[in-house]
Design a protein around this motif. Structure first.
Motif, short mmCIF file in Angstrom:
data_model
loop_
_atom_site.label_atom_id
_atom_site.label_comp_id
_atom_site.label_asym_id
_atom_site.label_seq_id
_atom_site.Cartn_x
_atom_site.Cartn_y
_atom_site.Cartn_z
N PHE A 142 0.93 -1.27 0.15
CA PHE A 142 0.07 -0.19 -0.11
C PHE A 142 0.98 1.35 0.03
CE2 PHE A 142 0.83 -0.21 4.47
CZ PHE A 142 0.78 1.00 5.04
N GLN A 143 0.23 2.33 -0.37
CA GLN A 143 0.98 3.71 -0.59
C GLN A 143 0.84 4.30 0.70
OE1 GLN A 143 2.41 4.93 -3.52
NE2 GLN A 143 3.62 6.65 -2.28
N ALA A 144 1.79 4.67 1.58
CA ALA A 144 1.90 5.33 2.89
C ALA A 144 1.08 6.46 2.99
CB ALA A 144 3.20 5.30 3.38
N LEU A 145 1.22 7.35 1.92
CA LEU A 145 0.68 8.59 1.88
C LEU A 145 -1.11 8.45 1.92
CD1 LEU A 145 1.07 11.48 2.28
CD2 LEU A 145 1.73 11.83 0.07
N ASP A 146 -1.33 7.55 1.06
CA ASP A 146 -2.79 7.08 1.01
C ASP A 146 -3.42 6.82 2.14
OD1 ASP A 146 -2.38 7.28 -1.87
OD2 ASP A 146 -2.93 5.29 -2.43
N LEU A 147 -2.60 6.35 3.11
CA LEU A 147 -3.08 6.08 4.53
C LEU A 147 -2.91 7.27 5.33
CD1 LEU A 147 -3.97 4.29 7.01
CD2 LEU A 147 -1.52 3.39 7.14
#
Length: 316
Positions: A13-18
């Motif tokens: 997963f994309q960290a910034l999306d979280l």
């Protein structure tokens, strides 16, 4: 009432999306105590790797009993290609059905689309993957333009940072413009990137070739919002003829110089209207409109709502 938010992530997963949306909602708690609570969900509870190898720990797995209001599906290379087994997909679909709202961040839309196979949804995702999303999930209408889209209780956002725009829109819906403006200020981000704003900003459109000639002018115009600046004055600033300047604007921004400047003014007006105790007439005069009525008509054409209607949410 505290809204319980659950973020679904998987390896890659994309960290910034979280953390972009999560930080936005948690920052809102400083303005409205206990407005949001967050937990992480993955296929199984425990360590989950980001696309770059860092780890976070998921609180829940898909087999757990989870109470939630909002289901937020993060994106990233691993989420875009995630294959869920039949039981896993059924468990996540059950959570989506329980949730009052379901959001996807960036390529999380590839997972979200699987959760509503019988529902004709309108979604967006990162512009690079819109064609793939439409091809893989033909029950969905996919738009590559907007930063985020709401389709009933389902929201989807475009690439990475637009997840913050979506989260601010949700805070605005839940708690009003004034709280959303304060959260944006605390995060040091620009609040009013509306959902129908294109994924390609004006600045990005100007990062090649002859279009770079317009960058200094755009910077200068942003300092002249309380002035009346003619196309002739703009052309003089760029050392171009009016015809050359108009051609560049139409080629790279698909509008005339005067239309672009008016749009800048109206976007600034929208920001000013988020301030408390500011009069509509003051905003109109500050931006150089001849009358409040001309300002009101221009505002409605740009945003589809009158200035007075827009400010109604500020003190909710």
């Amino acid at each position: 009432m505290t809204r319980k938010q659950v973020y679904f992530i998987a390896d890659g997963f994309q960290a910034l999306d979280l953390f972009g949306p999560l930080d936005t909602f948690m920052e809102a708690n400083a303005c409205v105590p206990n407005a949001y609570a967050s937990k992480l969900l993955s296929i199984v509870a425990g360590p989950v790797r980001t696309a770059y190898g860092q780890q976070v720990n998921a609180d829940f797995g898909l087999g757990d009993d989870i109470d939630l209001d909002d289901l937020i599906i993060c994106g990233g290379s691993g989420m875009r290609t995630l294959t869920l087994g039949a039981q896993q997909l059924a468990a996540l679909s059950t959570l989506a059905d329980k949730a009052e709202r379901v959001f996807s961040i960036c390529t999380g839309a590839f997972v979200l689309a699987q959760l509503f196979p019988e529902q004709a949804l309108t979604l967006t995702t990162h512009w690079r993957y819109c064609e793939n999303l439409a091809r893989q999930h033909q029950h969905c209408t996919v738009s590559a333009d907007p930063l985020y889209i709401q389709d009933q209780h389902v929201w989807s956002s475009a690439g990475v940072l637009s997840g913050v725009d979506l989260a601010l829109a949700i805070v605005r819906e839940d708690h009003g413009n004034s709280i959303a403006a304060q959260v944006a200020k605390d995060l040091v981000v620009y609040l009013q990137r509306s959902g129908n704003q294109h994924q390609y900003s004006d600045a990005l459109a100007l990062q090649s070739g002859d279009s770079l000639k317009l960058s200094p002018l755009m910077d200068w115009l942003s300092t002249q919002l309380n002035q009346s600046v003619t196309v002739s004055r703009m052309a003089e600033f760029c050392n171009l003829s009016e015809r050359q300047l108009t051609r560049l604007f139409k080629q790279h921004l698909n509008c005339t110089p005067s239309h672009y400047f008016k749009t800048l003014k109206l976007n600034h007006a929208r920001d000013l209207l988020c301030e408390e105790n500011i009069s509509l007439q003051h905003v109109s005069g500050k931006l150089g409109f001849n009358s409040y009525d001309s300002f009101r008509r221009a505002f409605i054409r740009q945003f589809g709502v009158s200035p007075s209607h827009y400010t109604k949410g500020i003190n909710r």
